[in-house]
Design a protein around this motif. Structure first.
Motif, PDB file in Angstrom:
ATOM      1  N   GLY A 166      68.468  15.385  36.833  1.00  0.00           N
ATOM      2  CA  GLY A 166      69.875  15.678  36.555  1.00  0.00           C
ATOM      3  C   GLY A 166      70.113  17.173  36.636  1.00  0.00           C
ATOM      4  N   ASP A 167      70.633  17.759  35.553  1.00  0.00           N
ATOM      5  CA  ASP A 167      70.866  19.201  35.506  1.00  0.00           C
ATOM      6  C   ASP A 167      69.649  19.966  34.984  1.00  0.00           C
ATOM      7  N   GLN A 168      68.602  19.244  34.648  1.00  0.00           N
ATOM      8  CA  GLN A 168      67.427  19.872  34.043  1.00  0.00           C
ATOM      9  C   GLN A 168      66.321  20.122  35.080  1.00  0.00           C
ATOM     10  N   VAL A 169      65.748  21.329  35.015  1.00  0.00           N
ATOM     11  CA  VAL A 169      64.588  21.661  35.855  1.00  0.00           C
ATOM     12  C   VAL A 169      63.380  21.820  34.935  1.00  0.00           C
ATOM     13  N   ILE A 170      62.305  21.127  35.277  1.00  0.00           N
ATOM     14  CA  ILE A 170      61.075  21.187  34.472  1.00  0.00           C
ATOM     15  C   ILE A 170      59.968  21.818  35.312  1.00  0.00           C
ATOM     16  N   LEU A 171      59.335  22.838  34.774  1.00  0.00           N
ATOM     17  CA  LEU A 171      58.175  23.456  35.418  1.00  0.00           C
ATOM     18  C   LEU A 171      56.936  23.104  34.606  1.00  0.00           C
ATOM     19  N   ASN A 172      55.959  22.491  35.264  1.00  0.00           N
ATOM     20  CA  ASN A 172      54.711  22.123  34.604  1.00  0.00           C
ATOM     21  C   ASN A 172      53.551  22.937  35.180  1.00  0.00           C
ATOM     22  N   ILE A 216      61.084  31.842  25.688  1.00  0.00           N
ATOM     23  CA  ILE A 216      61.697  30.577  26.103  1.00  0.00           C
ATOM     24  C   ILE A 216      62.956  30.312  25.277  1.00  0.00           C
ATOM     25  N   SER A 217      62.898  30.675  23.999  1.00  0.00           N
ATOM     26  CA  SER A 217      64.075  30.526  23.137  1.00  0.00           C
ATOM     27  C   SER A 217      65.209  31.428  23.621  1.00  0.00           C
ATOM     28  N   LEU A 218      64.877  32.659  24.023  1.00  0.00           N
ATOM     29  CA  LEU A 218      65.880  33.583  24.551  1.00  0.00           C
ATOM     30  C   LEU A 218      66.522  33.042  25.823  1.00  0.00           C
ATOM     31  N   LEU A 219      65.728  32.270  26.596  1.00  0.00           N
ATOM     32  CA  LEU A 219      66.224  31.683  27.847  1.00  0.00           C
ATOM     33  C   LEU A 219      66.937  30.353  27.616  1.00  0.00           C
ATOM     34  N   HIS A 220      67.062  29.964  26.339  1.00  0.00           N
ATOM     35  CA  HIS A 220      67.701  28.691  25.961  1.00  0.00           C
ATOM     36  C   HIS A 220      66.973  27.494  26.588  1.00  0.00           C
ATOM     37  N   GLY A 221      65.661  27.615  26.677  1.00  0.00           N
ATOM     38  CA  GLY A 221      64.846  26.524  27.199  1.00  0.00           C
ATOM     39  C   GLY A 221      63.958  25.956  26.110  1.00  0.00           C
ATOM     40  N   ASN A 222      63.067  25.064  26.500  1.00  0.00           N
ATOM     41  CA  ASN A 222      62.106  24.473  25.566  1.00  0.00           C
ATOM     42  C   ASN A 222      60.721  24.463  26.193  1.00  0.00           C
ATOM     43  N   ILE A 223      59.712  24.437  25.346  1.00  0.00           N
ATOM     44  CA  ILE A 223      58.327  24.385  25.817  1.00  0.00           C
ATOM     45  C   ILE A 223      57.598  23.247  25.113  1.00  0.00           C
ATOM     46  N   GLY A 232      41.958  18.658  29.887  1.00  0.00           N
ATOM     47  CA  GLY A 232      42.917  19.588  30.440  1.00  0.00           C
ATOM     48  C   GLY A 232      44.193  19.722  29.634  1.00  0.00           C
ATOM     49  N   THR A 233      45.087  20.555  30.148  1.00  0.00           N
ATOM     50  CA  THR A 233      46.319  20.887  29.447  1.00  0.00           C
ATOM     51  C   THR A 233      47.496  20.920  30.420  1.00  0.00           C
ATOM     52  N   THR A 234      48.622  20.410  29.969  1.00  0.00           N
ATOM     53  CA  THR A 234      49.873  20.518  30.721  1.00  0.00           C
ATOM     54  C   THR A 234      50.888  21.241  29.845  1.00  0.00           C
ATOM     55  N   VAL A 235      51.382  22.382  30.350  1.00  0.00           N
ATOM     56  CA  VAL A 235      52.424  23.132  29.654  1.00  0.00           C
ATOM     57  C   VAL A 235      53.727  22.913  30.424  1.00  0.00           C
ATOM     58  N   SER A 236      54.730  22.380  29.752  1.00  0.00           N
ATOM     59  CA  SER A 236      56.005  22.068  30.389  1.00  0.00           C
ATOM     60  C   SER A 236      57.105  22.975  29.859  1.00  0.00           C
ATOM     61  N   LEU A 237      57.873  23.533  30.797  1.00  0.00           N
ATOM     62  CA  LEU A 237      59.021  24.369  30.467  1.00  0.00           C
ATOM     63  C   LEU A 237      60.285  23.655  30.914  1.00  0.00           C
ATOM     64  N   PHE A 238      61.240  23.518  30.012  1.00  0.00           N
ATOM     65  CA  PHE A 238      62.468  22.781  30.304  1.00  0.00           C
ATOM     66  C   PHE A 238      63.648  23.739  30.346  1.00  0.00           C
ATOM     67  N   PHE A 239      64.402  23.706  31.458  1.00  0.00           N
ATOM     68  CA  PHE A 239      65.559  24.559  31.631  1.00  0.00           C
ATOM     69  C   PHE A 239      66.763  23.723  32.060  1.00  0.00           C
ATOM     70  N   THR A 240      67.945  24.091  31.560  1.00  0.00           N
ATOM     71  CA  THR A 240      69.169  23.398  31.977  1.00  0.00           C
ATOM     72  C   THR A 240      70.126  24.389  32.602  1.00  0.00           C
TER      73      THR A 240
END
Length: 240
Positions: A166-172, A216-223, A232-240
């Motif tokens: 949708g309007d959300q971009v997720i970077l993993n 991430i908080s300053l960018l209004h995103g979530n982690i 292993g590890t997956t770090v996800s960044l959520f942006f709208t």
């Protein structure tokens, strides 16, 4: 009235989080500086007073070098954070191609990737993009990617994956390295979490992820961090 109370509660929570973050930052910098300079002074004085041989002195220098590198990283991290607190700093949203972020990481960490024979791949649409502050986002990805390399074993793969929903971009950022136990995962952003060694003995001050969360908080995103020991590890960044 209820709306006003809720608004005040949110402001209080935000202030409490900022105070906790700043106190934690000061605590880490103070502790690391005392440890580094205390150990270095002890070594110099021991050599001057001949309570330690030159041979033993030089044997201990690699540890001092490692501690100095860790302390320098703490200073650099805190400096990056300070830039967002003073002066005329403002978030500058720009259109950023995700492939440009991939190439940035690939180029910046080429030596480290080669040193561990790690392959770095991109998954997602090659023309995908997001609109946010480039300075903060690159800092965030740098720290996450550096950790992915640090905790990966030689010959393993790392992925930068883009998902648009949708309007959300997720970077993993996905690695298949040492991962971490669930009990440590829940304290990853706190100031009493343990500091882990990388697979090649790399050390960190444990500060970077705390600043990452703040940015991430300053960018209004979530982690979100999902990890399993030895998987292993997956770090996800959520942006709208």
């Amino acid at each position: 009235m209820n709306n006003l109370v809720n608004e005040l509660q949110l402001k209080i929570e935000k202030l409490e989080n900022e105070i906790s973050f700043k106190n934690g930052l000061i605590s880490i910098l103070s502790h690391d500086s005392k440890e580094l300079f205390g150990n270095f002074l002890w070594l110099i004085e021991a050599l001057e007073q001949k309570t330690i041989s030159e041979e033993d002195f030089f044997k201990l220098l690699p540890q001092v070098k490692s501690d100095a590198r860790k302390n320098l990283q703490s200073v650099q991290d805190s400096t990056a954070w300070l830039k967002t607190q003073y002066g005329e700093f403002k978030i500058k949203p720009v259109k950023i191609m995700v492939m440009d972020l991939f190439y940035h990481l690939e180029e910046k960490y080429a030596a480290k990737l080669k040193e561990k024979s790690i392959k770095f791949y991109f998954k997602g649409e090659s023309d995908s993009f997001l609109t946010t502050d480039r300075l903060l986002l690159e800092y965030v990805l740098d720290k996450i990617f550096n950790n992915a390399i640090k905790y990966s074993l030689p010959g393993q793969d790392i992925y930068l994956q883009e998902v648009t929903s949708g309007d959300q971009v997720i970077l993993n950022v996905i690695d298949f390295g040492t991962g971490m136990n669930e009990k440590y995962l829940s304290t990853i952003f706190s100031y009493d979490n343990p500091v882990f060694q990388g697979t090649a003995g790399e050390k960190g001050a444990g500060l970077s992820l705390k600043i990452v969360k703040n940015f991430i908080s300053l960018l209004h995103g979530n982690i979100q961090i999902i990890s399993a020991e030895n998987k292993g590890t997956t770090v996800s960044l959520f942006f709208t």
